[in-house]
Design a protein around this motif. Structure first.
Motif, mmCIF file in Angstrom:
data_model
loop_
_atom_site.group_PDB
_atom_site.id
_atom_site.type_symbol
_atom_site.label_atom_id
_atom_site.label_comp_id
_atom_site.label_asym_id
_atom_site.label_seq_id
_atom_site.Cartn_x
_atom_site.Cartn_y
_atom_site.Cartn_z
ATOM 1 N N LYS A 1 0.869 -1.185 0.000
ATOM 2 C CA LYS A 1 0.000 0.000 0.000
ATOM 3 C C LYS A 1 0.904 1.233 0.000
ATOM 4 C CE LYS A 1 -0.300 -0.347 5.037
ATOM 5 N NZ LYS A 1 -1.116 -0.414 6.225
ATOM 6 N N ALA A 2 0.282 2.382 -0.349
ATOM 7 C CA ALA A 2 1.066 3.637 -0.359
ATOM 8 C C ALA A 2 0.107 4.820 -0.308
ATOM 9 C CB ALA A 2 1.908 3.724 -1.626
ATOM 10 N N VAL A 3 0.535 5.853 0.375
ATOM 11 C CA VAL A 3 -0.242 7.105 0.412
ATOM 12 C C VAL A 3 0.706 8.245 0.068
ATOM 13 C CG1 VAL A 3 -1.635 8.681 1.791
ATOM 14 C CG2 VAL A 3 -1.756 6.213 2.224
ATOM 15 N N LEU A 4 0.495 8.813 -1.102
ATOM 16 C CA LEU A 4 1.352 9.929 -1.545
ATOM 17 C C LEU A 4 0.462 11.106 -1.897
ATOM 18 C CD1 LEU A 4 3.310 7.471 -2.071
ATOM 19 C CD2 LEU A 4 4.154 8.710 -4.036
ATOM 20 N N SER A 5 0.954 12.331 -1.671
ATOM 21 C CA SER A 5 0.162 13.463 -2.176
ATOM 22 C C SER A 5 0.551 13.657 -3.640
ATOM 23 C CB SER A 5 0.468 14.723 -1.367
ATOM 24 O OG SER A 5 1.801 15.113 -1.622
ATOM 25 N N TYR A 6 -0.360 14.264 -4.390
ATOM 26 C CA TYR A 6 -0.095 14.502 -5.800
ATOM 27 C C TYR A 6 1.174 15.337 -5.933
ATOM 28 C CZ TYR A 6 -2.845 13.140 -9.804
ATOM 29 O OH TYR A 6 -3.331 12.461 -10.874
ATOM 30 N N PRO A 7 2.127 14.921 -6.776
ATOM 31 C CA PRO A 7 3.383 15.691 -6.827
ATOM 32 C C PRO A 7 3.187 17.115 -7.335
ATOM 33 C CG PRO A 7 3.361 13.954 -8.484
ATOM 34 C CD PRO A 7 2.147 13.761 -7.655
ATOM 35 N N GLY A 8 2.116 17.349 -8.086
ATOM 36 C CA GLY A 8 1.885 18.731 -8.536
ATOM 37 C C GLY A 8 2.831 19.118 -9.657
ATOM 38 N N GLY A 9 2.673 20.335 -10.126
ATOM 39 C CA GLY A 9 3.474 20.750 -11.273
ATOM 40 C C GLY A 9 4.792 21.325 -10.810
ATOM 41 N N CYS A 10 5.547 21.797 -11.735
ATOM 42 C CA CYS A 10 6.807 22.460 -11.388
ATOM 43 C C CYS A 10 7.025 23.515 -12.474
ATOM 44 C CB CYS A 10 7.954 21.461 -11.345
ATOM 45 S SG CYS A 10 8.492 20.963 -12.971
ATOM 46 N N GLU A 11 8.242 24.052 -12.514
ATOM 47 C CA GLU A 11 8.503 25.160 -13.458
ATOM 48 C C GLU A 11 8.393 24.687 -14.910
ATOM 49 O OE1 GLU A 11 10.602 24.869 -9.732
ATOM 50 O OE2 GLU A 11 10.828 23.702 -11.560
ATOM 51 N N LEU A 12 8.424 23.356 -15.125
ATOM 52 C CA LEU A 12 8.449 22.903 -16.531
ATOM 53 C C LEU A 12 7.045 22.667 -17.081
ATOM 54 C CD1 LEU A 12 11.410 20.389 -16.249
ATOM 55 C CD2 LEU A 12 11.469 22.851 -16.576
ATOM 56 N N GLY A 13 6.043 22.846 -16.188
ATOM 57 C CA GLY A 13 4.695 22.583 -16.689
ATOM 58 C C GLY A 13 3.961 21.666 -15.719
ATOM 59 N N PRO A 14 2.798 21.156 -16.074
ATOM 60 C CA PRO A 14 1.952 20.414 -15.132
ATOM 61 C C PRO A 14 2.574 19.111 -14.625
ATOM 62 C CG PRO A 14 1.032 20.337 -17.354
ATOM 63 C CD PRO A 14 2.158 21.319 -17.374
ATOM 64 N N ARG A 15 3.435 18.473 -15.348
ATOM 65 C CA ARG A 15 4.101 17.219 -14.942
ATOM 66 C C ARG A 15 3.055 16.154 -14.566
ATOM 67 N NH1 ARG A 15 9.555 18.308 -14.016
ATOM 68 N NH2 ARG A 15 9.931 16.105 -14.329
ATOM 69 N N PRO A 16 2.194 15.743 -15.476
ATOM 70 C CA PRO A 16 1.183 14.724 -15.184
ATOM 71 C C PRO A 16 1.818 13.382 -14.812
ATOM 72 C CG PRO A 16 1.325 15.113 -17.524
ATOM 73 C CD PRO A 16 2.181 16.160 -16.883
ATOM 74 N N ILE A 17 1.039 12.549 -14.130
ATOM 75 C CA ILE A 17 1.535 11.210 -13.759
ATOM 76 C C ILE A 17 0.570 10.125 -14.242
ATOM 77 C CG2 ILE A 17 2.891 12.000 -11.767
ATOM 78 C CD1 ILE A 17 0.515 11.112 -9.983
ATOM 79 N N ASP A 18 -0.263 10.458 -15.214
ATOM 80 C CA ASP A 18 -1.257 9.499 -15.711
ATOM 81 C C ASP A 18 -0.629 8.192 -16.193
ATOM 82 O OD1 ASP A 18 -0.250 11.412 -17.689
ATOM 83 O OD2 ASP A 18 -1.446 10.291 -19.128
ATOM 84 N N LEU A 19 0.540 8.270 -16.822
ATOM 85 C CA LEU A 19 1.174 7.043 -17.346
ATOM 86 C C LEU A 19 1.640 6.146 -16.193
ATOM 87 C CD1 LEU A 19 3.280 8.616 -20.257
ATOM 88 C CD2 LEU A 19 1.036 7.512 -20.392
ATOM 89 N N HIS A 20 2.134 6.786 -15.103
ATOM 90 C CA HIS A 20 2.533 6.010 -13.916
ATOM 91 C C HIS A 20 1.313 5.266 -13.372
ATOM 92 C CE1 HIS A 20 6.373 8.399 -13.009
ATOM 93 N NE2 HIS A 20 5.780 9.143 -13.902
ATOM 94 N N LEU A 21 0.216 6.006 -13.180
ATOM 95 C CA LEU A 21 -0.953 5.444 -12.481
ATOM 96 C C LEU A 21 -1.623 4.371 -13.326
ATOM 97 C CD1 LEU A 21 -2.498 8.639 -10.812
ATOM 98 C CD2 LEU A 21 -0.629 7.156 -10.038
ATOM 99 N N SER A 22 -1.767 4.603 -14.624
ATOM 100 C CA SER A 22 -2.449 3.599 -15.452
ATOM 101 C C SER A 22 -1.617 2.319 -15.533
ATOM 102 C CB SER A 22 -2.726 4.153 -16.855
ATOM 103 O OG SER A 22 -1.522 4.601 -17.439
ATOM 104 N N ALA A 23 -0.306 2.459 -15.530
ATOM 105 C CA ALA A 23 0.553 1.256 -15.579
ATOM 106 C C ALA A 23 0.425 0.454 -14.286
ATOM 107 C CB ALA A 23 2.005 1.672 -15.800
#
Ligand code: EPZ
Length: 417
Positions: free
Chosen positions: A107-129
């Motif tokens: 199990k794991a509980v992480l907060s959304y990493p959020g964006g940074c200076e380079l743009g939104p930085r999505p994590i959809d590919l991580h989560l769907s995998a």
């Protein structure tokens, strides 16, 4: 806030040893969580991002010993499965801990990493995998709540984009998943190979790392191991750009020349001669750099997006117009505004930046906007006449070990206030 004062337009000379790769050290530290014994990492750079990863491991309960470039991680005392918001915000690439925590703790509980200076930085590919591997992920109020009711199992995963972080998360989770995982369109960066080498040294069964299709045969458990982190190819590119921008013959040492192949054509088109001798690379720039017709950032083995900003700074003083196309991140030109303050002539149209080379840059107060944007300002400041004062050093300290010390040893006039 401390600043970097650079009195530029000085020729550099000598040799600089390139530190271990930040973007290899971070996933290796995350991957150690899956190990069944101590992990000994050598040649780790002393960077604030590595400090943050150490704090995450300690928060989870691991014991971490660090001395110089050596990091010893004992994951056996891991007892938590959460990364607090402040640590996630400090380093958005902490998302690469997700696969490791889930693999070890279920199990794991992480907060959304959020964006940074380079743009939104999505994590959809991580989560769907990870979902395809049996992770049930609930996203609510900016938190990722992950459980693995039936344990991790292998899957065939086709990445819509060869995401480095997603490939790393999948690899780390797959090594101890039930059955086989195949990653199609995997990232091919050298840091992926370094991670696979580390995991295979621990007893994992990964094949094809560095190619677009990677196969992992899950095993019940893996041990710890000893591993030396590969050199930082982006730090090497940055020092080479500084040499080119100042017309200096320099040598970068402890590099893997093969990892630098994607940037060599750009340096050669600008008129630089690059000579390789074992793990050293010497650069001999022309008296005036020539423009580079087009620099397109692409996934490895294409031109690396992380080298875009430092190379742009170097081409600001080239003879002619160079065109950049940033294909990886949607807003990775924040350094352009600061380069203009130094007298550069750049126009940005969406993903395209048009750099009209000028004879000379002139020093001014500027602010680093992100890690590689800050590196661009250092390169430009070294070439500029007069004094360049660079703020926002927290960005630079994330990715360049002993930057001012190295530059001073090369003959630069640099002081950190
Ligand atoms: C890694 O970031 C590096 N960071 C970055 O270096 C580097 O610029 C990047 O790879 C590309 O080479 C580390 O290794 C710690 P990606 P990562 O996932 O993994 C999109 C530096 O300066 N994407 O390959 O985050 C994403 O928005 C840093 O050292 C999705 O759409 O990069 C971006 O446009 C900056 N969905 C592109 O893919 C996802 O789920 C590349 O991202 C993931 C990514």
């Amino acid at each position: 806030m401390s600043k970097l004062l650079i009195r530029g337009a000085r020729e550099l000379r000598g040799e600089v040893r390139i530190h271990g790769a930040k973007n290899s050290t971070l996933p290796l530290m995350a991957a150690s969580l899956v190990c069944g014994g101590k992990c000994y990492l050598h040649n780790c750079p002393s960077l604030s991002d590595v400090d943050t990863s150490e704090r995450i491991l300690r928060h989870l309960g691991c014991s971490v010993q660090r001395s110089g470039g050596e990091i010893v991680i004992d994951p056996l005392s891991t007892e938590r499965c959460d990364i607090p918001d402040d640590l996630m915000r400090e380093m958005r690439s902490s998302i690469i801990f997700l696969g490791a925590i889930v693999a070890r703790m279920g199990k794991a509980v992480l907060s959304y990493p959020g964006g940074c200076e380079l743009g939104p930085r999505p994590i959809d590919l991580h989560l769907s995998a990870l979902r395809r591997m049996g992770v049930v992920i609930r996203e609510d109020h900016g938190q990722l709540n992950c459980v693995v009711p039936d344990g991790l199992h292998g899957a065939v995963i086709s990445l819509a984009f060869p995401s480095v972080g997603a490939t790393e998360n999948i690899l780390i989770a797959a090594v101890v998943a039930r059955g086989t995982t195949v990653i199609n369109n995997a990232a091919r960066e050298p840091e992926i190979c370094d991670l696979a080498d580390f995991l295979n040294s621990c007893g994992a069964k990964i094949s094809g790392a560095g190619e677009s299709t990677v196969t992992v045969e899950g095993v019940a458990s893996i041990s710890g191991c000893e591993h030396r982190v590969i050199p930082d190819r982006i730090a090497a590119a940055t020092y080479l750009a500084a040499a080119a921008a100042t017309g200096s013959a320099l040598t970068v040492a402890d590099v893997v020349p093969r990892h630098l192949e994607p940037i060599i054509p750009v340096f050669e088109e600008s008129g630089c001669i690059l000579r390789t001798d074992g793990d050293k690379m010497q650069i001999l720039p022309p008296s005036r750099l020539r423009r580079v017709k087009s620099v397109r950032t692409m996934p490895y083995p294409g031109f690396p997006t992380d080298a875009q900003a430092p190379i742009m700074a170097m081409l600001c003083v080239a003879d002619g117009t160079s065109i950049f196309v940033e294909n990886i991140f949607e807003s990775r030109y924040k350094h352009v505004g600061e380069l203009l303050r130094l007298g550069a002539n750049i126009k940005v149209e969406g993903r395209v930046a048009i750099v009209d080379g000028v004879e000379q840059l002139s020093g001014a107060p500027v602010e680093a906007t992100d890690l590689r944007g800050g590196a661009a300002l250092v390169v430009a400041g070294l070439a500029a006449s007069g004094v360049t004062e660079i703020g926002g050093l927290n960005h630079l300290d994330r990715g360049y070990e002993n930057l001012e010390g190295n530059l001073i040893s090369l003959g630069a006039d640099v002081t950190r206030t």
